[in-house]
Design a protein around this motif. Structure first.
Motif, mmCIF file in Angstrom:
data_model
loop_
_atom_site.group_PDB
_atom_site.id
_atom_site.type_symbol
_atom_site.label_atom_id
_atom_site.label_comp_id
_atom_site.label_asym_id
_atom_site.label_seq_id
_atom_site.Cartn_x
_atom_site.Cartn_y
_atom_site.Cartn_z
ATOM 1 N N CYS A 236 36.556 42.400 49.520
ATOM 2 C CA CYS A 236 35.472 41.477 49.839
ATOM 3 C C CYS A 236 34.121 42.137 49.586
ATOM 4 O O CYS A 236 33.965 43.350 49.704
ATOM 5 C CB CYS A 236 35.555 41.024 51.297
ATOM 6 N N SER A 237 33.157 41.289 49.270
ATOM 7 C CA SER A 237 31.784 41.765 49.093
ATOM 8 C C SER A 237 31.241 42.280 50.427
ATOM 9 O O SER A 237 31.652 41.806 51.499
ATOM 10 C CB SER A 237 30.899 40.626 48.570
ATOM 11 N N ASN A 239 28.643 41.496 51.607
ATOM 12 C CA ASN A 239 27.952 40.342 52.185
ATOM 13 C C ASN A 239 28.921 39.203 52.484
ATOM 14 O O ASN A 239 28.524 38.026 52.470
ATOM 15 C CB ASN A 239 26.853 39.858 51.232
ATOM 16 N N ALA A 240 30.189 39.556 52.731
ATOM 17 C CA ALA A 240 31.200 38.541 53.022
ATOM 18 C C ALA A 240 31.993 38.943 54.254
ATOM 19 O O ALA A 240 32.044 40.116 54.639
ATOM 20 C CB ALA A 240 32.137 38.352 51.829
ATOM 21 N N CYS A 251 38.165 35.988 51.555
ATOM 22 C CA CYS A 251 36.787 36.452 51.714
ATOM 23 C C CYS A 251 35.859 35.246 51.765
ATOM 24 O O CYS A 251 35.944 34.355 50.902
ATOM 25 C CB CYS A 251 36.376 37.370 50.561
ATOM 26 N N CYS A 253 31.767 34.268 52.023
ATOM 27 C CA CYS A 253 30.395 34.771 51.962
ATOM 28 C C CYS A 253 29.666 34.471 53.261
ATOM 29 O O CYS A 253 29.838 33.401 53.858
ATOM 30 C CB CYS A 253 29.640 34.151 50.776
ATOM 31 N N GLN A 254 28.860 35.410 53.697
ATOM 32 C CA GLN A 254 28.100 35.245 54.930
ATOM 33 C C GLN A 254 26.988 34.206 54.738
ATOM 34 O O GLN A 254 26.646 33.831 53.614
ATOM 35 C CB GLN A 254 27.491 36.583 55.343
ATOM 36 N N HIS A 257 24.311 33.516 51.739
ATOM 37 C CA HIS A 257 24.886 33.966 50.468
ATOM 38 C C HIS A 257 25.859 32.903 49.968
ATOM 39 O O HIS A 257 26.347 32.069 50.738
ATOM 40 C CB HIS A 257 25.621 35.298 50.627
ATOM 41 N N GLY A 261 33.325 35.147 47.533
ATOM 42 C CA GLY A 261 33.688 36.107 48.571
ATOM 43 C C GLY A 261 33.864 37.506 48.017
ATOM 44 O O GLY A 261 33.602 38.482 48.706
ATOM 45 N N HIS A 263 32.346 38.330 45.066
ATOM 46 C CA HIS A 263 30.962 38.499 44.622
ATOM 47 C C HIS A 263 30.112 37.471 45.360
ATOM 48 O O HIS A 263 30.336 36.263 45.206
ATOM 49 C CB HIS A 263 30.834 38.303 43.113
ATOM 50 N N CYS A 264 29.201 37.937 46.176
ATOM 51 C CA CYS A 264 28.328 37.069 46.965
ATOM 52 C C CYS A 264 26.883 37.316 46.549
ATOM 53 O O CYS A 264 26.416 38.467 46.583
ATOM 54 C CB CYS A 264 28.500 37.321 48.465
#
Length: 435
Positions: A236-237, A239-240, A251, A253-254, A257, A261, A263-264
């Motif tokens: 997971c990124s 930012n995920a 995953c 994304c937060q 973003h 998941g 790549h965020c």
């Protein structure tokens, strides 16, 4: 690190190491560990140096039973000079840079004889060649070879003679005792022992049940889901959020973003407003401004709303305004066809003076003569000059005075004045005659 051309002296026991810069070290967490290279380095604990060992694939000697005689030579695999000597080591499968658990067997000979191998002697035997080089005084390691002695687990024999009468195949193998082949338990109906979803994997003399990907266990009694999120075994990124699922993970994304998941990409958002600009005016009207920026243009998104705002400064007194003349009006018609005048005016209202400002300077009106230049102009007499002195002190005489006909304007026209330009009168006294 990249090695373009590997040479003999690049292999073990030589090592490569990399050391991180101190700024990277500050960001790393965990306990420190000491160097193992030299005794003095034990007093300098560090985690910023890491070592790498380059090793060659082992040479397979074959399978042997306990008690067999084994003889190995390095010359078929590496040319050595007459001045070289060889050290033979027994080492574990997993190397360490400290050299622990490495046992020297013999040195000086290009071959080694193991007369009756013991159970603990199966594994890796390394031969390291030492010789002179041009660059370094004394003998140094110039080459090495790693040998692998495998234990034959397919059979058990008694005595030194291998025959069908003295040897028997071990469990998991079948044959006449001299030649024993592995039994593939996975094709012999053993796979039903594995849990549903687990895979039977044949091994020499046995088998194992392997849980499917995402699970761990023996495959016979249990296959437990692996929490990849808890173990940090996910892709997971940063930012995920990692969400564990049965046999896998997902995953998400937060907030702020978007993406899959893995790549965020950060969504474009406004930065906080800047402080208001400073009001510098002391009178009149002025605005102050604040700005903000739309972040993460790589997202391809646009931020909603203005990037700048204006607001009037606090109430200020009006500034003094100096008066300025407006444009001149057109000239008025001439007052006469021959000797007239014309006028034009302008007003002090562009702007009008205010707040103590200075009024306009200069006359508000201009006058200019006008008319036909060929017209006869009636002039006006100047004042009479003083009478000339009487030229005689006795008797009768004449004295004079004059005046000038002046034109009101400069013109080439003839100027006329009514009357005479000179006057005469008598002066003196008459002579008295004696009788």
């Amino acid at each position: 690190m990249e090695l373009d051309n590997i040479s003999e002296d690049d292999f073990y026991p030589n090592m490569f190491w990399v050391e991180f810069e101190s700024e990277i070290f500050k960001q790393m967490e965990g306990a420190t560990e000491p160097y193992d290279d030299a005794p003095f380095e034990l007093l300098n604990p560090t985690r910023i140096r890491y070592y790498f060992i380059l090793d060659s694939p082992p040479i397979d000697i074959g399978e042997y039973l306990v008690g067999d005689k084994i003889q190995m030579y390095i010359t078929p695999y590496l040319a050595i000079s007459e001045t070289a000597f060889v050290r033979w080591f027994m080492e574990p499968s997993e190397l360490s840079r400290s050299g622990e658990n490495i046992t020297m067997l013999t040195e000086g000979a290009d071959g080694i004889l193991i007369n009756g191998i013991r159970d603990e002697e199966f594994g890796h035997i390394r031969a390291v060649v030492y010789d002179f080089t041009k660059e370094i005084p004394g003998k140094v390691a110039v080459g090495q070879r790693l040998f692998d002695i495998r234990k034959d687990i397919s059979k058990t024999c008694t005595g030194n003679i291998r025959s069908t009468h003295t040897c028997r195949c071990n469990d998991g193998f079948e044959g006449n005792g001299v030649h024993c082949l592995d039994v593939n338990e996975c094709t012999e109906g053993t796979s039903y022992i594995c849990l549903p979803g687990a895979t039977c994997v044949n091994t020499p003399g046995s088998y194992k049940c392997q849980c499917e990907k995402g699970y761990e266990g023996d495959g016979i009694y249990s296959c437990i889901d692996i929490d990849e999120c808890l173990l940090q075994h996910h892709s997971c990124s940063p930012n995920a959020f990692c969400v564990n699922t049965l046999g896998s993970f997902t995953c998400l994304c937060q907030t702020g973003h978007f993406g899959d998941g893995i790549h965020c990409i950060a969504s474009s958002t406004w930065t906080p407003w800047s402080p208001w600009s400073v009001c510098t005016a002391t009178c009149g009207v002025q605005n102050k401004m604040r700005i903000r920026a739309c972040t993460h243009p790589e997202s391809g998104m646009r931020c909603e709303g203005p990037s700048a705002e204006l607001m009037g400064c606090e109430v200020l007194t009006p500034c003094p305004v100096n008066g300025q003349w407006s444009e001149w009006s057109p000239w008025s018609p001439c007052t006469a066809s021959c000797a007239g005048i014309k006028r034009r005016v302008h007003i002090c209202d562009n702007p009008s003076p205010a707040g103590g400002g200075v009024p306009c300077s200069g006359p508000p009106e201009q006058v200019m003569p006008c008319g036909n230049a060929d017209c006869q102009v009636t002039g006006s007499w100047s004042a009479w000059t003083a009478w000339s002195p009487c030229p005689l002190s006795c008797g009768m005489a004449i004295m004079k005075r004059s005046r000038t006909c002046n034109a009101p304007v400069s013109t080439e026209s003839v100027t006329y004045c009514a009357g005479h330009s000179q006057q005469e009168r008598s002066c003196g006294f008459p002579v008295r005659t004696k009788f």
